[in-house]
Design a protein around this motif. Sequence first.
Motif, short mmCIF file in Angstrom:
data_model
loop_
_atom_site.label_atom_id
_atom_site.label_comp_id
_atom_site.label_asym_id
_atom_site.label_seq_id
_atom_site.Cartn_x
_atom_site.Cartn_y
_atom_site.Cartn_z
N ALA A 52 11.74 2.47 8.38
CA ALA A 52 10.60 2.63 7.47
C ALA A 52 10.98 3.49 6.27
O ALA A 52 10.59 3.21 5.13
CB ALA A 52 9.43 3.27 8.21
N CYS A 65 4.72 5.59 5.86
CA CYS A 65 3.82 5.01 6.87
C CYS A 65 2.38 5.31 6.49
O CYS A 65 2.11 6.22 5.69
CB CYS A 65 4.12 5.53 8.28
SG CYS A 65 3.71 7.27 8.54
N LEU A 165 5.09 0.68 7.17
CA LEU A 165 4.77 0.95 8.58
C LEU A 165 3.33 1.45 8.72
O LEU A 165 2.88 2.31 7.95
CB LEU A 165 5.73 2.00 9.15
CG LEU A 165 5.56 2.40 10.62
CD1 LEU A 165 5.80 1.21 11.54
CD2 LEU A 165 6.50 3.55 10.97
#
Length: 379
Positions: A52, A65, A165
Amino acid sequence: MKYCKKCLQPDTRPNILFDEHGVCYACLYEESKASIDWDARFNELLNIAKNAKAEAKKRGNIYECVIGVSGGKDSTFQAVYAKEKLGLRPLLINCVPDEITQIGQHNIDNLNKLGFDIISIKPNPLVAKKLAKSTFYKRGNIVAASEYCLWASAYIMANKFNIPLIIQGENAALTLGTALKQKQSDDAFSVTALDTLRGFDIKELINGIDGVSEDDMYFYSMPDVGEMKQKGIRAIFLQYYAKEWSQVLNADFSIARGIKGRMDDDLHDIGRFTALDSDLQIANQMIKYLKFGFGFATDEACYDIREGGLSREDALWYVNEYDGLCGEKYIKIACDYLGISKDEFFRVVDGFVNKDLFYKDKNGKWKPKFKVGQDFNIN
């Protein structure tokens, strides 16, 4: 009603599953955790975080994220875990419930002060109130529409900002025991199959509501999962990877980091750290109890039994003492929000009561016909 032999999960929970011995799938899932290689799971999670970071850098995105947060025990644990244990830079998304509580606002502010960027989404309150009133009359559920927005918001923002993510907390299909198979999966795109979101239909939701159109429903609608996957966006359940994840630990962890819970005497429930940001949830749980024969107290007790915090015998006392009760304060809050009288509120609620489970006593109060916790009988 019949109950799981190990916890107090009733067979009236929609889509609940039991094995041939009368044990619910939520208990079976809890037992299966003992055979999980948690070190291997955590290493897999570290690789997901590493990917990520690399993908965010490639996209020129400072956020690695997205985490949807209410500021409560679970989302506080998720945010801090992602930042401190995985080294990620999260963008937190808070879908603000209409008329957020003081405790809820404190907990969001607390998360912010812990060092996180937060985007708060506050849907049109005029639309939110119309939706709540409509679902109350149609479904006996005050908060149904707001739950669509709560779930969808993190996915919407990840999609819009192209963040690689999404980190969700628990896979409710497993922890509630409604998964058709005990297949443990980290795929948090599967939330679209949850009872809350499955079969979501905007036209059906807004049918008959004056002044609400499909254009008003943007933040209530999940983005296309296929489109998100094509963009390389991944969605995972932290519970799948983190051995530490539990209702009790998440609460203790978050209390130590500044969150507050409900402490008023009108709560009538054993859960002081559940649904903290909206007072409408309390009356809604009372309605759920009258529809299905279980509410907050049963849900909390089942978690505690599975995690070893309560014996089944002690949990029985809690459930018999508290489940289905709702302080007058919370009923008044619900009535004032919906713009109806208390008599009208209970007139509507009476129409959703499961008459196979409850009867009215001489004072007009609904009383259970069932005995909580009786053994599950195999036919």
